[in-house]
Scaffold this motif. Structure first.
Motif, short mmCIF file in Angstrom:
data_model
loop_
_atom_site.label_atom_id
_atom_site.label_comp_id
_atom_site.label_asym_id
_atom_site.label_seq_id
_atom_site.Cartn_x
_atom_site.Cartn_y
_atom_site.Cartn_z
N MET A 43 58.54 -17.35 -28.55
CA MET A 43 58.80 -16.58 -27.33
C MET A 43 60.20 -16.91 -26.77
SD MET A 43 56.47 -16.47 -23.92
CE MET A 43 54.96 -16.24 -24.86
N THR A 44 61.03 -15.92 -26.48
CA THR A 44 62.36 -16.19 -25.96
C THR A 44 62.24 -16.51 -24.47
OG1 THR A 44 62.82 -13.96 -25.21
CG2 THR A 44 63.26 -14.42 -27.53
N GLN A 45 63.36 -16.98 -23.92
CA GLN A 45 63.38 -17.35 -22.50
C GLN A 45 63.05 -16.16 -21.60
OE1 GLN A 45 67.14 -19.11 -21.71
NE2 GLN A 45 66.28 -20.43 -20.13
N HIS A 46 63.41 -14.96 -22.06
CA HIS A 46 63.27 -13.78 -21.21
C HIS A 46 61.92 -13.08 -21.36
CE1 HIS A 46 67.42 -14.27 -20.22
NE2 HIS A 46 67.72 -14.28 -21.51
N THR A 47 61.14 -13.54 -22.33
CA THR A 47 59.86 -12.86 -22.55
C THR A 47 58.86 -13.29 -21.49
OG1 THR A 47 60.32 -12.98 -24.88
CG2 THR A 47 58.08 -12.36 -24.25
N VAL A 48 58.28 -12.32 -20.81
CA VAL A 48 57.25 -12.63 -19.81
C VAL A 48 55.90 -12.54 -20.51
CG1 VAL A 48 56.21 -11.91 -17.63
CG2 VAL A 48 58.67 -11.60 -18.01
N GLU A 49 55.08 -13.57 -20.33
CA GLU A 49 53.78 -13.55 -20.99
C GLU A 49 52.92 -12.43 -20.41
OE1 GLU A 49 50.49 -16.45 -22.82
OE2 GLU A 49 52.27 -17.28 -21.86
N LYS A 50 52.29 -11.70 -21.30
CA LYS A 50 51.46 -10.58 -20.84
C LYS A 50 50.11 -11.10 -20.38
CE LYS A 50 54.36 -7.34 -22.37
NZ LYS A 50 54.34 -6.54 -23.57
N THR A 51 49.59 -10.49 -19.33
CA THR A 51 48.28 -10.88 -18.79
C THR A 51 47.18 -10.65 -19.83
OG1 THR A 51 49.02 -10.18 -16.62
CG2 THR A 51 46.64 -10.40 -16.91
N SER A 52 46.35 -11.67 -20.00
CA SER A 52 45.17 -11.51 -20.86
C SER A 52 44.05 -10.90 -20.02
CB SER A 52 44.71 -12.86 -21.39
OG SER A 52 45.68 -13.36 -22.28
N LEU A 53 43.20 -10.16 -20.67
CA LEU A 53 42.10 -9.53 -19.92
C LEU A 53 40.86 -9.38 -20.80
CD1 LEU A 53 42.58 -5.70 -19.66
CD2 LEU A 53 44.27 -7.08 -20.87
N SER A 54 39.76 -9.12 -20.12
CA SER A 54 38.51 -8.85 -20.82
C SER A 54 38.13 -7.39 -20.62
CB SER A 54 37.38 -9.74 -20.28
OG SER A 54 37.67 -11.09 -20.57
N LEU A 55 37.57 -6.81 -21.66
CA LEU A 55 37.19 -5.39 -21.61
C LEU A 55 35.73 -5.25 -22.04
CD1 LEU A 55 37.84 -2.31 -21.48
CD2 LEU A 55 38.67 -2.51 -23.83
N LEU A 56 34.91 -4.69 -21.17
CA LEU A 56 33.51 -4.46 -21.49
C LEU A 56 33.28 -2.97 -21.71
CD1 LEU A 56 33.64 -7.18 -19.77
CD2 LEU A 56 31.24 -6.78 -19.31
N GLY A 57 32.81 -2.63 -22.88
CA GLY A 57 32.57 -1.23 -23.21
C GLY A 57 33.58 -0.73 -24.21
N LEU A 58 33.09 -0.49 -25.43
CA LEU A 58 33.98 -0.02 -26.50
C LEU A 58 33.49 1.30 -27.06
CD1 LEU A 58 34.59 -3.43 -28.30
CD2 LEU A 58 36.04 -2.32 -26.59
N GLY A 59 33.21 2.23 -26.14
CA GLY A 59 32.95 3.60 -26.57
C GLY A 59 34.29 4.24 -26.90
N ALA A 60 34.32 5.57 -26.91
CA ALA A 60 35.56 6.27 -27.25
C ALA A 60 36.69 5.88 -26.29
CB ALA A 60 35.32 7.78 -27.19
#
Ligand code: NDP
Length: 293
Positions: A1-18
């Motif tokens: 990861m470079t100095q300028h890269t902002v870490e992306k927020t991790s998340l949880s997702l419930l429901g994997l329909g279409a």
């Protein structure tokens, strides 16, 4: 990861329909850490192959990240899925379609369990998710703090439009727009029915219809102006009296063409009722007052 890269927020997702799967794919493609759960576990396979972690239970998915997005069939499935989860301190974003009352009740329910709550109404179909040029977006309402905190993450799958702190407003905007869409589809159905038995190619009517509907759509701004001012005679181009006088032409044409009047009749009945109240100088805005009980 470079100095300028902002870490992306991790998340949880419930429901994997279409829809849930499309949302998940968009977050993965943008480099967000994603934990997924689906009642039918097999449906998680494609997203796991793309880098998602799979939780064994909804409770485990909720525990994995503070941002939890839910996209299930309906409000009952949300209740069922989240019943055993600890929501304390979670930022719960519910993208499941429901009514305004369901959203408000779900917000209360989430608050009682120590979660912040944002409700969403998705104005897109799955192929529009993660494709910004399609113009798909999501209405959000509820916790403004939650919305601002996660706005960038929420903007990954589709555009974002925050419509107020009242958790029911996203659903209300969603249903209002879709209801107008069904009115448009109803009108188009009647138009196609009128030419159905004639030697007219539906494909030649379609562009005329699309252009006409697009040309008429901005009339809603005039309606809004009249509703705000309370003066329904303001800027009237085609008076109600004139339009009601034209109704027999529409009904007779339908009859001549062997087409049912059942889609047009209810609207015409409201126009006639309003005229009978002595409002012939207005245009169609007064129909709204007849609908509101
Ligand atoms: P699908 O029918 O494809 O998927 C439904 C999802 O809900 C599945 O993950 C299903 O799990 C899950 N589910 C259903 N009942 C339960 C339950 N009792 N407990 C736990 N999980 C349950 O629907 P979509 O993904 O298309 O839609 C999801 C939401 O997004 C809906 O509210 C829909 O109105 C909204 N939406 C969808 C659009 C679309 O075009 N698809 C457009 C705009 C909004 P399982 O796999 O186990 O059956």
């Amino acid at each position: 990861m470079t100095q300028h890269t902002v870490e992306k927020t991790s998340l949880s997702l419930l429901g994997l329909g279409a829809m849930g799967s499309a949302l998940g794919r968009a977050w993965l493609a943008e480099g967000h850490g994603l934990t997924v759960w689906n009642r039918t576990a097999d449906r998680a396979r494609p997203l796991v192959a793309e880098g998602a972690k799979q939780a064994d239970s909804a409770a485990e998915a909720v525990a994995a990240n503070s941002l939890v997005v839910v996209c299930l069939l309906d409000d009952t499935s949300v209740e069922e899925a989240l019943s055993g989860a600890d929501l304390e301190g979670r930022d719960l974003v519910n993208l499941t379609t429901g009514t305004p009352a369901q959203a408000r009740a779900r917000a209360e329910w989430a608050h009682e369990r120590g979660a912040r709550y944002l409700d969403g109404g998705i104005m897109a179909v799955p192929p529009m998710i993660g494709v910004p040029q399609t113009g798909g977006y999501v209405f959000y309402s509820g916790s403004q703090e939650l919305f601002h905190r996660h706005r960038e993450t929420l903007a990954v799958p589709a555009g974002t439009r925050y419509v107020g702190r009242d958790a029911g407003f996203a659903a209300l905007h969603d249903v209002a727009l879709l209801s107008a869409m069904y009115g448009m589809f109803a009108g188009a159905a009647h138009a196609f029915a009128l030419i159905r038995k004639e030697d007219i190619d539906p494909a030649s009517l379609a562009p005329l219809l699309a252009d006409w509907l697009a040309a008429m759509a901005p009339a809603v701004h005039g309606t809004a102006g009249q509703l705000r001012s309370g003066d329904y005679t303001r800027g009237v181009v085609s008076s109600l009296a004139m339009q009601v006088a034209g109704i027999p032409t529409f009904l007779s044409t339908a009859e001549e063409q062997g087409v049912s009047q059942e889609l047009l009749s209810p609207y015409f009945a409201l126009m006639r009722r309003r005229l009978a109240e002595g409002r012939g100088e207005e245009d169609l805005t007064g129909v709204i007052d007849l609908l509101v009980r």
